[in-house]
Write an enzyme that holds these catalytic residues in place. Sequence first.
Site, short mmCIF file in Angstrom:
data_model
loop_
_atom_site.label_atom_id
_atom_site.label_comp_id
_atom_site.label_asym_id
_atom_site.label_seq_id
_atom_site.Cartn_x
_atom_site.Cartn_y
_atom_site.Cartn_z
N ASN A 147 0.87 -1.18 0.01
CA ASN A 147 -0.02 0.06 0.05
C ASN A 147 0.94 1.28 -0.02
O ASN A 147 1.59 1.58 1.05
CB ASN A 147 -0.79 -0.06 1.31
CG ASN A 147 -1.73 1.12 1.38
OD1 ASN A 147 -1.84 2.05 0.62
ND2 ASN A 147 -2.73 1.21 2.42
N ARG A 161 -2.64 -2.18 -3.23
CA ARG A 161 -3.68 -1.27 -2.93
C ARG A 161 -3.67 -0.11 -3.99
O ARG A 161 -2.77 0.57 -4.05
CB ARG A 161 -3.82 -0.65 -1.45
CG ARG A 161 -5.01 -0.11 -1.34
CD ARG A 161 -4.84 0.79 -0.18
NE ARG A 161 -6.16 1.58 0.00
CZ ARG A 161 -6.10 2.79 0.87
NH1 ARG A 161 -5.14 2.98 1.36
NH2 ARG A 161 -7.16 3.27 1.06
N HIS A 205 -12.99 3.35 0.47
CA HIS A 205 -12.88 2.18 1.52
C HIS A 205 -13.56 0.84 1.22
O HIS A 205 -14.04 0.11 2.04
CB HIS A 205 -13.44 2.68 2.79
CG HIS A 205 -12.87 3.84 3.59
ND1 HIS A 205 -13.55 4.92 4.27
CD2 HIS A 205 -11.46 4.20 3.91
CE1 HIS A 205 -12.70 5.86 4.82
NE2 HIS A 205 -11.22 5.23 4.74
N ASN A 217 -9.62 7.62 10.60
CA ASN A 217 -9.20 8.76 10.47
C ASN A 217 -9.87 9.54 9.12
O ASN A 217 -10.58 10.58 9.28
CB ASN A 217 -7.71 8.99 10.11
CG ASN A 217 -6.96 10.24 10.41
OD1 ASN A 217 -7.72 11.10 11.11
ND2 ASN A 217 -5.77 10.39 10.28
N ARG A 220 -11.14 16.23 7.82
CA ARG A 220 -11.97 16.44 6.59
C ARG A 220 -13.40 16.93 6.98
O ARG A 220 -13.73 16.36 7.95
CB ARG A 220 -12.09 15.32 5.73
CG ARG A 220 -10.84 14.85 4.86
CD ARG A 220 -11.02 13.71 3.89
NE ARG A 220 -9.87 13.02 3.98
CZ ARG A 220 -9.65 11.61 3.91
NH1 ARG A 220 -10.98 10.97 3.74
NH2 ARG A 220 -8.43 10.98 3.82
N ASN A 241 -12.27 0.58 18.49
CA ASN A 241 -11.82 1.00 19.62
C ASN A 241 -12.65 1.92 20.51
O ASN A 241 -12.46 1.86 21.84
CB ASN A 241 -10.39 1.66 19.55
CG ASN A 241 -9.40 0.60 19.08
OD1 ASN A 241 -9.11 -0.29 19.59
ND2 ASN A 241 -8.99 0.98 18.06
N GLU A 275 -8.08 -4.95 5.40
CA GLU A 275 -8.03 -4.66 4.07
C GLU A 275 -6.82 -5.58 3.44
O GLU A 275 -7.17 -6.38 2.25
CB GLU A 275 -7.79 -3.31 3.71
CG GLU A 275 -9.09 -2.47 4.17
CD GLU A 275 -8.76 -1.03 4.38
OE1 GLU A 275 -8.98 -0.41 3.54
OE2 GLU A 275 -8.10 -0.63 5.55
P1 ADP Z 1 -6.79 5.50 8.94
O1 ADP Z 1 -6.60 4.20 8.41
O2 ADP Z 1 -7.71 6.49 8.24
O3 ADP Z 1 -5.38 6.54 9.14
P2 ADP Z 1 -7.47 4.21 11.58
O4 ADP Z 1 -8.58 3.21 11.00
O5 ADP Z 1 -6.00 3.83 12.02
O6 ADP Z 1 -7.21 5.39 10.40
O7 ADP Z 1 -8.17 5.06 12.61
C1 ADP Z 1 -7.40 6.19 13.39
C2 ADP Z 1 -8.22 6.81 14.25
O8 ADP Z 1 -8.76 5.93 15.35
C3 ADP Z 1 -7.39 7.86 14.92
O9 ADP Z 1 -8.53 9.19 15.13
C4 ADP Z 1 -7.33 7.52 16.40
O10 ADP Z 1 -7.72 8.40 17.39
C5 ADP Z 1 -8.66 6.62 16.65
N1 ADP Z 1 -8.71 5.54 17.62
C6 ADP Z 1 -7.53 4.41 17.63
N2 ADP Z 1 -7.74 4.21 19.06
C7 ADP Z 1 -8.56 4.69 19.79
C8 ADP Z 1 -9.38 4.53 21.06
N3 ADP Z 1 -8.93 3.56 21.90
N4 ADP Z 1 -10.25 5.42 21.03
C9 ADP Z 1 -10.84 6.32 20.12
N5 ADP Z 1 -10.02 6.49 19.18
C10 ADP Z 1 -9.32 5.75 18.91
#
Ligand code: ADP
Length: 398
Positions: free
Chosen positions: A7, A91, A180, A211, A241, A335, A384
């Site tokens: 990726n 990807r 996604h 995110n 965003r 989470n 993924e």
């Molecule tokens: P991406 O792949 O789009 O970068 P992720 O799926 O890894 O994103 O998600 C990242 C987000 O998940 C971040 O904003 C992070 O704060 C949130 N996150 C991770 N762990 C926790 C948690 N324990 N509580 C709240 N938010 C969480």
Amino acid sequence: MKVLVINCGSSSLKYQVLQMESETLLCKGLVERIGIKGSVLKHEKIGQDKFVLEVPMNDHKDAIGHVLDAIVDENHGVAKSMAEIEAVGHRVVHAGEKYASSVKITEAVMQALEECTDLAPLHNPPNILGIRACQELMPNTPMVAVFDTAFHQTMPAESYIYAIPYEYYEKYKVRRYGFHGTSHKYVAERAAAMLGKPLNELKIITCHLGNGASVSAIKNGKCIDTSMGFTPLEGLVMGTRSGDIDPAIVTYIRQKENLPQGEMNNILNKKSGILGISGISSDFRDVEAAAEEGNYRAQLAEKVFAHKVRFYIGAYFAELNGADAIVFTAGVGENDMNMRDVICQNMDALGVKMDLVKNKVRGKETVISADDSKVKVLLIPTNEELMIARDTVALAND
Ligand code: ADP
């Protein structure tokens, strides 16, 4: 069969090697700061300590060269030679309307991807660079492209056409594409397995809350609508965003602030969302901590985020004429039990009833709704890479 999944971002690259007979992860890693001072490779053979390599990596070919070295390294490698890596899955963000599923990479495919760069100027060029670098280093290994947009190609026209002059769709392909897709597809398949029913008999609303965040409506295994649009900017409130806003705001703020060309795009993509409202962070953990300490804007950011997810869930309930399951996945979805709880509160009229005890869980496949909830609420960690590897196995030797 061992499969390498790649990726590629503009200055970073994530990879995994999976053993596909047992679908086990053998190693994973990340290269950061490609082409920038301080390039670093972090490689982890599962069950061993991380191996870190800090050497200059001028481009993606350099980076992938070091990744391949790590994969066959005597100490932290997972293959004796490159010949053991039988296929590579890449990807790729955008396939426009060209591909509705994954595809084995040929020169014609590369051409089609080049043609889509206009639609994803930040994402497709590094994806293409990664593929080209791999082709140079592994000229005889079959490669497969797995697209973020492909799963959403089943949307009907009423979901993907914007109410702007139709000629912009015809001339420039301006329409909803959705992103996604690999994640939405993966969790929908897992949801069917968890519910013990065929996917083609289920209505599922999948919430990928990371995110970047998006919601999809999936009917009988096919996506019928999704919240991200022409670009990943539309839909939910995200880390940085804005998601949906009145388009008139763009010209209004631009004029009021006398902003240069392109700056509004930057503001809506990088300075908005949770970060923009809270003024604290794009990371939900920071915002949640501030909210708990009573910070009004942090609390507001969380409420606006949850409101928008609920808004889409409601819309998709209507579009699907009910739902069998709502799925939460990705960083926040997997989470953040508090956020899941807030999103699903007061939805009993739709048949959604959370079990607050079962919901106190993170990062594992489980049902978090009450036993008597008509609609099952599921927590499913996304994967993924596994999805990409599966498609790669299926197509590599075609
Ligand atoms: P991406 O792949 O789009 O970068 P992720 O799926 O890894 O994103 O998600 C990242 C987000 O998940 C971040 O904003 C992070 O704060 C949130 N996150 C991770 N762990 C926790 C948690 N324990 N509580 C709240 N938010 C969480």
